[in-house]
Design a protein around this motif. Structure first.
Motif, PDB file in Angstrom:
ATOM      1  N   ILE A   9       0.693  -1.213   0.316  1.00 16.16           N
ATOM      2  CA  ILE A   9      -0.053   0.381   0.194  1.00 16.16           C
ATOM      3  C   ILE A   9       1.010   1.511  -0.331  1.00 16.16           C
ATOM      4  N   VAL A  10       2.404   0.965  -0.514  1.00 18.38           N
ATOM      5  CA  VAL A  10       2.860   3.005   0.043  1.00 18.38           C
ATOM      6  C   VAL A  10       2.884   3.483  -1.109  1.00 18.38           C
ATOM      7  N   GLN A  11       3.275   2.229  -2.195  1.00 18.56           N
ATOM      8  CA  GLN A  11       3.859   3.073  -4.031  1.00 18.56           C
ATOM      9  C   GLN A  11       2.850   2.397  -4.899  1.00 18.56           C
ATOM     10  N   ASP A  12       3.394   2.696  -6.052  1.00 20.93           N
ATOM     11  CA  ASP A  12       3.491   1.534  -6.867  1.00 20.93           C
ATOM     12  C   ASP A  12       4.429   0.693  -6.681  1.00 20.93           C
ATOM     13  N   PRO A  13       4.037  -1.231  -7.335  1.00 16.18           N
ATOM     14  CA  PRO A  13       4.989  -2.196  -6.284  1.00 16.18           C
ATOM     15  C   PRO A  13       6.331  -1.999  -7.533  1.00 16.18           C
ATOM     16  N   ALA A  14       6.279  -1.885  -8.801  1.00 16.93           N
ATOM     17  CA  ALA A  14       7.272  -1.219 -10.206  1.00 16.93           C
ATOM     18  C   ALA A  14       8.192  -1.133  -9.158  1.00 16.93           C
ATOM     19  N   VAL A  15       7.968   0.447  -9.007  1.00 18.44           N
ATOM     20  CA  VAL A  15       8.993   1.433  -8.671  1.00 18.44           C
ATOM     21  C   VAL A  15       8.898   1.059  -7.762  1.00 18.44           C
ATOM     22  N   VAL A  16       8.347   0.465  -6.634  1.00 17.13           N
ATOM     23  CA  VAL A  16       8.892   0.242  -5.362  1.00 17.13           C
ATOM     24  C   VAL A  16       9.893  -0.994  -5.263  1.00 17.13           C
ATOM     25  N   THR A  17      10.133  -2.062  -6.777  1.00 14.29           N
ATOM     26  CA  THR A  17      11.420  -2.966  -6.393  1.00 14.29           C
ATOM     27  C   THR A  17      12.181  -2.554  -7.113  1.00 14.29           C
ATOM     28  N   ARG A  18      12.402  -1.370  -8.527  1.00 14.06           N
ATOM     29  CA  ARG A  18      13.081  -0.977  -9.182  1.00 14.06           C
ATOM     30  C   ARG A  18      13.998  -0.122  -8.151  1.00 14.06           C
ATOM     31  N   THR A  19      13.078   0.522  -7.358  1.00 17.22           N
ATOM     32  CA  THR A  19      14.601   1.511  -6.276  1.00 17.22           C
ATOM     33  C   THR A  19      14.772   0.131  -5.499  1.00 17.22           C
ATOM     34  N   ILE A  20      14.586  -0.536  -4.768  1.00 11.68           N
ATOM     35  CA  ILE A  20      15.322  -1.185  -4.019  1.00 11.68           C
ATOM     36  C   ILE A  20      16.914  -1.893  -4.730  1.00 11.68           C
ATOM     37  N   ARG A  21      16.213  -2.400  -5.923  1.00 12.73           N
ATOM     38  CA  ARG A  21      17.018  -3.187  -6.637  1.00 12.73           C
ATOM     39  C   ARG A  21      18.573  -2.866  -6.702  1.00 12.73           C
ATOM     40  N   ASN A  22      17.956  -0.979  -7.612  1.00 10.84           N
ATOM     41  CA  ASN A  22      19.666  -0.215  -7.726  1.00 10.84           C
ATOM     42  C   ASN A  22      19.806   0.450  -6.383  1.00 10.84           C
ATOM     43  N   GLU A  23      19.356   0.035  -5.397  1.00  5.82           N
ATOM     44  CA  GLU A  23      19.740   0.881  -4.177  1.00  5.82           C
ATOM     45  C   GLU A  23      19.764   2.618  -4.298  1.00  5.82           C
ATOM     46  N   LYS A  24      18.587   2.916  -4.664  1.00  2.00           N
ATOM     47  CA  LYS A  24      18.218   4.365  -4.867  1.00  2.00           C
ATOM     48  C   LYS A  24      17.954   4.517  -3.712  1.00  2.00           C
ATOM     49  N   LEU A  25      18.000   3.824  -2.202  1.00  2.00           N
ATOM     50  CA  LEU A  25      17.411   4.727  -1.110  1.00  2.00           C
ATOM     51  C   LEU A  25      18.260   5.414  -0.417  1.00  2.00           C
ATOM     52  N   PRO A  26      18.059   6.592  -0.305  1.00  2.69           N
ATOM     53  CA  PRO A  26      18.884   7.323   0.151  1.00  2.69           C
ATOM     54  C   PRO A  26      19.633   7.517   1.951  1.00  2.69           C
ATOM     55  N   PHE A 358       3.196  -9.080 -11.715  1.00  2.00           N
ATOM     56  CA  PHE A 358       4.370  -9.510 -12.599  1.00  2.00           C
ATOM     57  C   PHE A 358       5.339  -8.385 -13.347  1.00  2.00           C
ATOM     58  N   LYS A 359       3.949  -6.822 -12.892  1.00  2.00           N
ATOM     59  CA  LYS A 359       4.371  -5.622 -13.416  1.00  2.00           C
ATOM     60  C   LYS A 359       5.659  -5.751 -11.718  1.00  2.00           C
ATOM     61  N   MET A 360       5.108  -6.222 -11.119  1.00  2.00           N
ATOM     62  CA  MET A 360       6.428  -5.583 -10.013  1.00  2.00           C
ATOM     63  C   MET A 360       7.855  -5.913 -10.476  1.00  2.00           C
ATOM     64  N   ASP A 361       8.254  -6.988 -11.144  1.00  2.00           N
ATOM     65  CA  ASP A 361       9.402  -7.101 -11.645  1.00  2.00           C
ATOM     66  C   ASP A 361       9.924  -5.788 -12.741  1.00  2.00           C
ATOM     67  N   SER A 362      11.303  -5.593 -12.364  1.00  2.00           N
ATOM     68  CA  SER A 362      11.943  -4.453 -13.561  1.00  2.00           C
ATOM     69  C   SER A 362      12.210  -4.902 -14.415  1.00  2.00           C
ATOM     70  N   SER A 363      12.378  -6.445 -14.853  1.00  2.00           N
ATOM     71  CA  SER A 363      12.581  -6.805 -16.084  1.00  2.00           C
ATOM     72  C   SER A 363      10.902  -6.944 -16.990  1.00  2.00           C
ATOM     73  N   TYR A 364       9.436  -6.200 -16.810  1.00  2.00           N
ATOM     74  CA  TYR A 364       9.095  -6.693 -17.015  1.00  2.00           C
ATOM     75  C   TYR A 364       8.564  -5.840 -18.574  1.00  2.00           C
ATOM     76  N   THR A 365       7.912  -7.337 -19.807  1.00  2.00           N
ATOM     77  CA  THR A 365       7.865  -6.224 -20.602  1.00  2.00           C
ATOM     78  C   THR A 365       6.296  -6.968 -20.916  1.00  2.00           C
ATOM     79  N   PRO A 366       5.469  -6.111 -21.602  1.00  2.00           N
ATOM     80  CA  PRO A 366       4.199  -6.828 -22.122  1.00  2.00           C
ATOM     81  C   PRO A 366       3.812  -7.426 -23.021  1.00  2.00           C
ATOM     82  N   GLY A 367       5.100  -7.654 -23.340  1.00  2.00           N
ATOM     83  CA  GLY A 367       4.818  -8.896 -24.987  1.00  2.00           C
ATOM     84  C   GLY A 367       4.946  -9.793 -23.869  1.00  2.00           C
ATOM     85  N   LEU A 368       6.324 -10.454 -23.480  1.00  2.00           N
ATOM     86  CA  LEU A 368       6.495 -12.014 -23.458  1.00  2.00           C
ATOM     87  C   LEU A 368       5.564 -12.503 -22.466  1.00  2.00           C
TER      88      LEU A 368
END
Length: 426
Positions: A9-26, A358-368
């Motif tokens: 319930i925080v924000q868009d899961p895809a944004v949360v996932t990318r943020t964590i994986r790329n260590e963009k947390l301040p 599946f949109k939670m993953d940063s590698s998500y592509t609609p076609g696949l």
């Protein structure tokens, strides 16, 4: 059962996932600890599941760390609560077979020295954690009740496999923070990076199906329990077939069997006579339990392929050779599942929930993703045919594979899959 849709319930899961994986947390943030930081993400509408995750977080804070599971081809962990009891299984995304942090060195050798024998060409790499959670969604949508609640969570622990860089960075941050004023130090992120992965509730009292199936050969089930087991078995068949599980052996689904027992019970409603007199013998009677059986479908991480297996191996369902698979689907199974899977609205609502996941993953592509859903729709179409023709699970797995894309879903048109693997078991 848990809610089928991941509902952080925080924000868009895809944004949360990318943020964590790329260590963009301040480096400086408003949370005082890693556990508090994790709590921002691990919120679900299923309160019981949320409570379990919170217990695991508190246990990690207290030094009760998840324990790596020896078996398997990837890094997976028994997560414990504050009482040191195993309550869940956590499988980090980056420790999957194709993951960069897979701690199993034998798989690393196989991947680099014998790549042709490694992995499954029909699956999207590093989506096992979403496959686990997706199976839980399918289970709930169909009211099967055989998949332990599984969702995507975020955890950090010293017992997880981290690179030397991650551990060195943690040490450097801790040393640097000690030189800061206390009012600033408590806001500094000094822990290890969060890992996203699937968390599945741990089931107790179960054993590998292989164990009980051997026992049943010498110790046949009663008529009542055998009927219950047949219904549960058919639910497993429906789940595996719809998600096209490529890794279902008899060692990765579980059975809990409580044997029949009898006990003597005194009925309190029957008059035992005057005070001081011995109770009459006919106030006691024997309660006979016919036993109880349950099934748990775990290890669903190698499912939702984007194409049917067509290279080297078939990846068969090992339950297809069991005697239960030779019996036609029961009336109860058909009446419970057929109305749902024959509804276009129901199937597309299932697709939408899986897409949200599946949109939670940063590698998500609609076609696949649509290719994955085309395979699933084709499996559902075959299952519907098997129900209507009163087939058995054995006959079901021998139906020609097909796919149904989004545009053809309404008309029910299917594309037949004629290519078969070199080594086929069917």
């Amino acid at each position: 059962m848990a809610s089928g849709q991941p509902d952080n319930i925080v924000q868009d899961p895809a944004v949360v996932t990318r943020t964590i994986r790329n260590e963009k947390l301040p480096l400086l943030n408003k949370v005082p600890s890693v556990v508090s930081q994790v709590s921002l993400f691990n919120e679900f509408s299923d309160q019981a599941f949320t409570a379990t995750v919170k217990n695991v977080e508190r246990a990690v804070e207290e030094g009760i760390l998840p324990e790596r599971i020896v078996q398997g081809s990837s890094g997976s962990y028994f997560a414990k609560d504050i009482n040191k009891q195993t309550v869940a299984v956590f499988k980090p995304r980056d420790e999957e077979p194709y993951g960069a942090a897979n701690p199993k060195w034998t798989k690393w050798i196989q991947k680099h020295c014998c790549p042709c024998t490694f992995g499954r060409g029909c699956l999207v790499p590093n989506l096992g954690y979403l496959s686990e959670a997706g199976a839980s969604i399918v289970d709930e949508k169909l009211s099967l009740g055989i998949v332990p609640t599984t969702k995507v969570v975020y955890l950090a622990s010293e017992s997880f496999y981290y690179s030397r860089f991650d551990r060195a960075s943690k040490s450097a941050r801790q040393i640097a923070s000690e030189k800061l004023p206390s009012r600033i130090r408590r806001h500094v992120k000094t822990g290890l990076p969060l890992k996203e992965g699937s968390m599945q509730l741990f089931v107790k009292g179960y054993k590998d199906a292989e164990y009980w199936l051997r026992q049943f050969d010498s110790e046949p089930l009663s008529t009542e329990v055998a009927k219950d087991f047949q219904l549960l078995f058919e639910k497993l068949v429906c789940l595996d077939y719809i998600i096209r599980n490529t890794d279902r052996g008899n060692d990765n689904w579980l059975i809990r069997y409580d044997r029949a027992r009898s006990s003597t019970v005194t009925d309190p409603e029957i008059d035992d006579g005057d005070a001081g007199e011995e109770p009459q013998d006919d106030t006691d009677f024997c309660m006979v339990s016919h036993g109880a059986i349950r099934v748990a479908a775990i290890d669903n991480g190698l499912a939702f392929p984007f194409k049917h297996p067509d290279s080297w191996r078939t990846f068969p369902y090992h339950w297809a050779w069991l005697p239960q698979a030779k019996k036609p689907f029961c009336k109860e199974t058909i009446e419970s599942i057929l109305p749902k899977i024959s509804s276009h609205t129901f199937v597309e609502s299932l697709v939408e929930e899986l897409q949200t996941l599946f949109k939670m993953d940063s590698s998500y592509t609609p076609g696949l993703f649509q290719q994955q859903m085309s395979v699933m729709r084709g499996q559902i179409l075959n299952l519907e045919k098997a129900f209507r023709d009163r087939m058995s699970p054995w006959q079901l797995v021998h139906l020609a594979s097909c796919t149904v894309d989004r545009e053809s879903a309404i008309s029910g048109e299917a594309t037949m899959h004629l290519r078969t693997p070199v080594f086929s078991c069917w």
